[in-house]
Design an enzyme around this catalytic site. Structure first.
Site, PDB file in Angstrom:
ATOM      1  N   CYS A 130      66.313 -66.439  66.912  1.00 23.99           N
ATOM      2  CA  CYS A 130      66.731 -67.476  67.759  1.00 23.99           C
ATOM      3  C   CYS A 130      67.613 -67.224  68.584  1.00 23.99           C
ATOM      4  CB  CYS A 130      66.802 -68.763  67.065  1.00 23.99           C
ATOM      5  SG  CYS A 130      65.368 -69.191  66.078  1.00 23.99           S
ATOM      6  N   LYS A 195      68.524 -79.461  61.664  1.00 30.42           N
ATOM      7  CA  LYS A 195      66.938 -78.814  61.507  1.00 30.42           C
ATOM      8  C   LYS A 195      67.394 -77.864  60.338  1.00 30.42           C
ATOM      9  CE  LYS A 195      64.193 -74.997  63.595  1.00 30.42           C
ATOM     10  NZ  LYS A 195      63.868 -74.534  64.767  1.00 30.42           N
ATOM     11  N   ARG A 205      54.983 -70.706  62.567  1.00 30.19           N
ATOM     12  CA  ARG A 205      55.364 -69.109  63.070  1.00 30.19           C
ATOM     13  C   ARG A 205      54.058 -68.457  63.240  1.00 30.19           C
ATOM     14  NH1 ARG A 205      60.572 -68.535  59.195  1.00 30.19           N
ATOM     15  NH2 ARG A 205      61.901 -70.194  60.097  1.00 30.19           N
ATOM     16  N   ARG A 217      66.428 -67.458  58.719  1.00 33.65           N
ATOM     17  CA  ARG A 217      67.250 -68.190  59.582  1.00 33.65           C
ATOM     18  C   ARG A 217      68.280 -68.854  58.886  1.00 33.65           C
ATOM     19  NH1 ARG A 217      63.804 -66.947  63.526  1.00 33.65           N
ATOM     20  NH2 ARG A 217      61.412 -68.023  63.780  1.00 33.65           N
ATOM     21  N   LYS A 248      64.300 -82.549  61.362  1.00 33.43           N
ATOM     22  CA  LYS A 248      63.282 -81.606  61.109  1.00 33.43           C
ATOM     23  C   LYS A 248      63.411 -80.704  59.731  1.00 33.43           C
ATOM     24  CE  LYS A 248      61.036 -77.562  63.444  1.00 33.43           C
ATOM     25  NZ  LYS A 248      61.049 -76.989  64.392  1.00 33.43           N
ATOM     26  N   TYR A 313      51.492 -83.015  65.256  1.00 33.98           N
ATOM     27  CA  TYR A 313      50.418 -82.484  65.674  1.00 33.98           C
ATOM     28  C   TYR A 313      49.230 -83.423  65.490  1.00 33.98           C
ATOM     29  CZ  TYR A 313      53.439 -78.551  65.463  1.00 33.98           C
ATOM     30  OH  TYR A 313      54.455 -77.679  65.851  1.00 33.98           O
TER      31      TYR A 313
HETATM   32  C1  PBG Z   1      61.649 -72.244  66.636  1.00 36.34           C
HETATM   33  C2  PBG Z   1      60.863 -73.483  66.149  1.00 36.34           C
HETATM   34  C3  PBG Z   1      60.232 -73.860  65.115  1.00 36.34           C
HETATM   35  C4  PBG Z   1      59.819 -75.163  65.013  1.00 36.34           C
HETATM   36  C5  PBG Z   1      60.083 -75.498  66.281  1.00 36.34           C
HETATM   37  N1  PBG Z   1      60.950 -74.698  66.747  1.00 36.34           N
HETATM   38  C6  PBG Z   1      60.105 -72.967  63.892  1.00 36.34           C
HETATM   39  C7  PBG Z   1      61.282 -72.169  63.102  1.00 36.34           C
HETATM   40  O1  PBG Z   1      62.443 -72.503  63.204  1.00 36.34           O
HETATM   41  O2  PBG Z   1      61.016 -70.998  62.613  1.00 36.34           O
HETATM   42  C8  PBG Z   1      58.991 -75.388  63.822  1.00 36.34           C
HETATM   43  C9  PBG Z   1      57.864 -76.462  64.296  1.00 36.34           C
HETATM   44  C10 PBG Z   1      56.798 -76.569  63.234  1.00 36.34           C
HETATM   45  O3  PBG Z   1      56.812 -75.966  62.042  1.00 36.34           O
HETATM   46  O4  PBG Z   1      55.791 -77.491  63.533  1.00 36.34           O
HETATM   47  N2  PBG Z   1      63.096 -72.404  66.973  1.00 36.34           N
HETATM   48 ZN    ZN Z   2      64.077 -70.306  67.228  1.00 36.57          ZN
END
Ligand code: PBG
Ligand code: ZN
Length: 324
Positions: A130, A195, A205, A217, A248, A313
């Site tokens: 990221c 997050k 992903r 991450r 999240k 979703y």
């Molecule tokens: C990327 C990002 C992710 C999601 C939203 N933005 C995935 C991650 O951090 O690997 C996840 C969304 C989802 O699982 O619906 N920064």
């Molecule tokens: Zn990211």
């Protein structure tokens, strides 16, 4: 003074009285629908682990957008999949990048739809992390510099709101300064404040082609074991200028949503993530649960925990179910 004077069942006798005493409701007004937009032409590709969710090229996006607008869903959250990835994710600040073109298309043809852009780099970097790498680690402050370019480019394209999801320290401050410096003082920031480093992101992903090519991450996303730390992250983000804070994933983190709601006065968003979606869909397809009822109950639980906004979703199917 308990039973027999008190009989809580009196207030559950029929649907009318249940409606009158209901504490929480779910409305289409609460929903944000995520959309995956891929560079290319004539693409409508279903994501194998996310039934009914597709990646669209801009020229095929209208069928999706028309449905979203007709269902009166207030907002979309855009994720881009570029044709060109490099080690810094430079498509993110290219004015002709996939997200910039998508935003212009949407704002031109559906001006009433509120457009939020995800602000990160993992879908755009060759290594899938990221931000910018230095010795195998994501360099926080260099990533902030690129984030500033990204948000200005999104704002110029017409984004209504930006949503940084990379969990870099100081990102909200960097974005606020960048936007204000470029004259975009009224574009709000919805920060992915709490997050977690979660296995529930697996299907996303796959959808966004953003799996890290090495490692994980955990050096930037939060440890799922930590609850107090979420309050610290949120406090920092609000201090830096976040307008909305997010938790999240959502379902396994309802305690975090509840803590944030009772400690702060900004709107709280919950991201009902890809893995949560896929589990419900899979069990529904197997005939093991009633998918529609489980979805409504799950999103209601997020509202009850304290979420004002749900990114999901399921937004289109929920909007249809609410219409009756
Ligand atoms: C990327 C990002 C992710 C999601 C939203 N933005 C995935 C991650 O951090 O690997 C996840 C969304 C989802 O699982 O619906 N920064
Ligand atoms: Zn990211």
């Amino acid at each position: 003074m308990g039973f027999p004077v008190h009989r809580p069942r009196r207030l559950r006798k029929n649907e009318n009285i249940r409606r009158l005493v209901r504490e929480t409701t779910l409305s289409v007004d609460d929903l944000i629908y995520p959309i995956f937009i891929e560079d290319g032409e004539n693409i409508k590709q279903e994501i194998p682990s996310m039934p009914d969710i597709y990646r669209y090229s801009i020229d095929r996006l209208d069928e999706e957008l028309e449905e979203v607008v007709n269902l009166n869903i207030p907002a979309v959250l855009l994720f881009g999949i570029p044709s060109h990835k490099d080690d810094v994710g430079s498509d993110t600040w290219n004015d002709e990048g996939i997200i910039q073109r998508a935003v212009r298309h949407i704002k031109k043809n559906y001006p009433q739809l509120y457009v939020i852009t995800d602000v990160c780099f993992c879908e755009y970097t060759s290594h899938g992390h990221c931000g910018v790498l230095h010795g195998g680690n994501v360099d926080n402050d260099q990533t902030l510099e690129n984030t500033k370019k990204q948000v200005i480019s999104h704002a110029k394209a017409g984004a209504d709101m930006v949503a940084p999801s990379g969990m870099m320290d100081g990102v909200v401050k960097a974005i606020r300064e960048a936007l204000d410096g470029a004259g975009f003082t009224d574009i709000p920031i919805m920060s992915y404040s709490a997050k977690y480093s979660s296995s529930y992101y697996g299907p996303f992903r796959e959808a966004a082609q953003s799996t890290p090519s090495f490692g994980d991450r955990k050096s930037y996303q939060m440890d799922p074991a930590n609850r107090r730390e979420a309050l610290k992250e949120v406090a920092l983000d609000i201090e830096e200028g976040a307008d909305i804070v997010m938790v999240k994933p959502a379902l396994a983190y309802l305690d975090i949503i509840s803590d944030i709601r009772s400690n702060f006065n900004v709107p709280v968003a919950a991201y009902n993530v890809s893995g949560e979606y896929s589990m419900v869909k899979a069990a529904d397809r197997l005939g093991w649960i009633d998918g529609e009822k489980v979805i409504m109950e799950t999103l209601l639980a997020m509202k009850r925990a304290g979420a004002d906004i749900i990114i999901t979703y399921h937004a289109k199917e929920v909007a249809k179910l609410l219409k009756g």
